[in-house]
Design a protein around this motif. Structure first.
Motif, mmCIF file in Angstrom:
data_model
loop_
_atom_site.group_PDB
_atom_site.id
_atom_site.type_symbol
_atom_site.label_atom_id
_atom_site.label_comp_id
_atom_site.label_asym_id
_atom_site.label_seq_id
_atom_site.Cartn_x
_atom_site.Cartn_y
_atom_site.Cartn_z
ATOM 1 N N MET A 188 7.858 6.257 2.665
ATOM 2 C CA MET A 188 7.292 5.570 1.505
ATOM 3 C C MET A 188 8.294 5.536 0.350
ATOM 4 S SD MET A 188 3.366 6.893 1.527
ATOM 5 C CE MET A 188 2.294 6.569 2.910
ATOM 6 N N HIS A 189 9.009 6.648 0.124
ATOM 7 C CA HIS A 189 10.029 6.669 -0.927
ATOM 8 C C HIS A 189 11.125 5.657 -0.633
ATOM 9 C CE1 HIS A 189 8.775 9.710 -3.723
ATOM 10 N NE2 HIS A 189 8.585 10.603 -2.769
ATOM 11 N N HIS A 190 11.465 5.487 0.640
ATOM 12 C CA HIS A 190 12.478 4.500 1.033
ATOM 13 C C HIS A 190 12.043 3.093 0.615
ATOM 14 C CE1 HIS A 190 15.431 2.395 3.521
ATOM 15 N NE2 HIS A 190 14.419 1.676 3.992
ATOM 16 N N PHE A 191 10.812 2.727 0.929
ATOM 17 C CA PHE A 191 10.305 1.399 0.555
ATOM 18 C C PHE A 191 10.223 1.244 -0.963
ATOM 19 C CE2 PHE A 191 8.309 1.321 4.895
ATOM 20 C CZ PHE A 191 9.054 0.251 5.361
ATOM 21 N N LEU A 192 9.744 2.270 -1.654
ATOM 22 C CA LEU A 192 9.612 2.198 -3.104
ATOM 23 C C LEU A 192 10.976 2.103 -3.792
ATOM 24 C CD1 LEU A 192 6.736 4.781 -3.546
ATOM 25 C CD2 LEU A 192 6.611 2.325 -4.053
ATOM 26 N N ALA A 193 11.990 2.763 -3.240
ATOM 27 C CA ALA A 193 13.330 2.699 -3.825
ATOM 28 C C ALA A 193 13.902 1.289 -3.753
ATOM 29 C CB ALA A 193 14.262 3.682 -3.109
ATOM 30 N N HIS A 194 13.519 0.536 -2.720
ATOM 31 C CA HIS A 194 14.013 -0.830 -2.552
ATOM 32 C C HIS A 194 13.163 -1.860 -3.296
ATOM 33 C CE1 HIS A 194 16.284 1.150 0.623
ATOM 34 N NE2 HIS A 194 17.153 0.171 0.452
ATOM 35 N N THR A 195 12.045 -1.424 -3.870
ATOM 36 C CA THR A 195 11.173 -2.303 -4.649
ATOM 37 C C THR A 195 10.766 -1.561 -5.914
ATOM 38 O OG1 THR A 195 10.346 -3.127 -2.524
ATOM 39 C CG2 THR A 195 9.163 -3.835 -4.485
ATOM 40 N N PRO A 196 11.692 -1.426 -6.858
ATOM 41 C CA PRO A 196 11.416 -0.598 -8.040
ATOM 42 C C PRO A 196 10.282 -1.099 -8.938
ATOM 43 C CG PRO A 196 13.509 -1.750 -8.258
ATOM 44 C CD PRO A 196 13.017 -2.004 -6.870
ATOM 45 N N ASN A 197 9.914 -2.367 -8.841
ATOM 46 C CA ASN A 197 8.824 -2.877 -9.678
ATOM 47 C C ASN A 197 7.449 -2.688 -9.034
ATOM 48 O OD1 ASN A 197 9.387 -4.738 -7.694
ATOM 49 N ND2 ASN A 197 8.874 -6.520 -8.953
ATOM 50 N N ALA A 198 7.381 -2.066 -7.862
ATOM 51 C CA ALA A 198 6.090 -1.826 -7.203
ATOM 52 C C ALA A 198 5.286 -0.810 -7.996
ATOM 53 C CB ALA A 198 6.297 -1.330 -5.772
ATOM 54 N N ALA A 199 3.980 -1.026 -8.056
ATOM 55 C CA ALA A 199 3.085 -0.097 -8.751
ATOM 56 C C ALA A 199 2.859 1.176 -7.937
ATOM 57 C CB ALA A 199 1.749 -0.775 -9.032
ATOM 58 N N GLY A 200 3.099 1.098 -6.636
ATOM 59 C CA GLY A 200 2.896 2.234 -5.744
ATOM 60 C C GLY A 200 2.673 1.738 -4.337
ATOM 61 N N VAL A 201 2.130 2.604 -3.499
ATOM 62 C CA VAL A 201 1.824 2.272 -2.106
ATOM 63 C C VAL A 201 0.320 2.081 -1.989
ATOM 64 C CG1 VAL A 201 1.880 3.075 0.288
ATOM 65 C CG2 VAL A 201 3.809 3.564 -1.239
ATOM 66 N N ARG A 202 -0.087 0.903 -1.538
ATOM 67 C CA ARG A 202 -1.506 0.622 -1.336
ATOM 68 C C ARG A 202 -1.902 1.147 0.041
ATOM 69 N NH1 ARG A 202 -5.290 -1.637 -3.852
ATOM 70 N NH2 ARG A 202 -3.926 -2.628 -5.379
ATOM 71 N N PHE A 203 -2.966 1.961 0.060
ATOM 72 C CA PHE A 203 -3.499 2.505 1.294
ATOM 73 C C PHE A 203 -4.985 2.219 1.327
ATOM 74 C CE2 PHE A 203 -5.362 6.355 3.466
ATOM 75 C CZ PHE A 203 -5.098 5.909 4.750
ATOM 76 N N GLY A 204 -5.444 1.676 2.431
ATOM 77 C CA GLY A 204 -6.864 1.374 2.555
ATOM 78 C C GLY A 204 -7.182 0.881 3.942
ATOM 79 N N VAL A 205 -8.299 0.193 4.044
ATOM 80 C CA VAL A 205 -8.740 -0.361 5.324
ATOM 81 C C VAL A 205 -9.180 -1.803 5.126
ATOM 82 C CG1 VAL A 205 -9.462 1.880 6.241
ATOM 83 C CG2 VAL A 205 -11.125 0.453 5.056
ATOM 84 N N LYS A 206 -9.190 -2.533 6.217
ATOM 85 C CA LYS A 206 -9.761 -3.880 6.222
ATOM 86 C C LYS A 206 -10.569 -4.018 7.495
ATOM 87 C CE LYS A 206 -5.790 -6.067 8.419
ATOM 88 N NZ LYS A 206 -4.793 -7.114 8.377
ATOM 89 N N ARG A 207 -11.560 -4.893 7.444
ATOM 90 C CA ARG A 207 -12.387 -5.145 8.633
ATOM 91 C C ARG A 207 -11.595 -6.004 9.609
ATOM 92 N NH1 ARG A 207 -17.243 -3.689 9.345
ATOM 93 N NH2 ARG A 207 -18.510 -2.897 7.652
ATOM 94 N N THR A 208 -11.433 -5.495 10.809
ATOM 95 C CA THR A 208 -10.665 -6.205 11.829
ATOM 96 C C THR A 208 -10.712 -5.425 13.138
ATOM 97 O OG1 THR A 208 -8.539 -7.260 12.305
ATOM 98 C CG2 THR A 208 -8.447 -5.102 11.322
ATOM 99 N N GLY A 209 -10.059 -5.940 14.135
ATOM 100 C CA GLY A 209 -9.912 -5.223 15.398
ATOM 101 C C GLY A 209 -11.188 -5.123 16.185
ATOM 102 N N CYS A 210 -11.062 -4.490 17.332
ATOM 103 C CA CYS A 210 -12.203 -4.380 18.226
ATOM 104 C C CYS A 210 -13.126 -3.230 17.851
ATOM 105 C CB CYS A 210 -11.725 -4.244 19.668
ATOM 106 S SG CYS A 210 -10.429 -3.043 19.925
ATOM 107 N N SER A 211 -12.699 -2.345 16.951
ATOM 108 C CA SER A 211 -13.546 -1.221 16.566
ATOM 109 C C SER A 211 -14.105 -1.320 15.154
ATOM 110 C CB SER A 211 -12.773 0.097 16.698
ATOM 111 O OG SER A 211 -12.581 0.411 18.055
#
Length: 108
Positions: free
Chosen positions: A13-36
């Motif tokens: 995550m730090h690797h991705f954030l270092a390459h996108t310094p204007n990001a507010a952070g890492v979004r973590f969540g769920v979405k409805r999809t898949g077979c389950s």
């Protein structure tokens, strides 16, 4: 609200954030999809939306939307490499089942 990040996931995550310094952070969540029913979402967040919860987890700013909060509470986020494959892996105490491919999960 508790979410844990392993050292390998934090490093990724730090690797991705270092390459996108204007990001507010890492979004973590769920979405409805898949077979389950639900699939995890991990992406860079450009901003905070109404109802988002911002958490500082071991130096990573995680942003979780209100609908995902009860579904991801207690989750451990890991990052694993196996051969040529690399992916975030989730250990969620709220999941009562997963599909055969591991891409989606159900809750009781």
């Amino acid at each position: 609200m508790t979410i844990t990040i392993t050292p390998s996931a934090r490093e990724r995550m730090h690797h991705f954030l270092a390459h996108t310094p204007n990001a507010a952070g890492v979004r973590f969540g769920v979405k409805r999809t898949g077979c389950s029913g639900f699939a995890y979402v991990v992406d860079l967040a450009s901003d905070l939306a109404e109802g988002d919860q911002s958490l500082d987890v071991d130096g990573v700013r995680l942003i979780v939307d209100a609908k995902s909060l009860p579904l991801v509470d207690g989750t451990v986020i890991d990052f694993q490499r196996q051969g040529l494959n690399a992916a975030f892996v989730f250990h969620n105490p709220n999941a009562t089942g997963e599909c055969g491919c591991g891409e989606s999960f159900t809750v009781g």
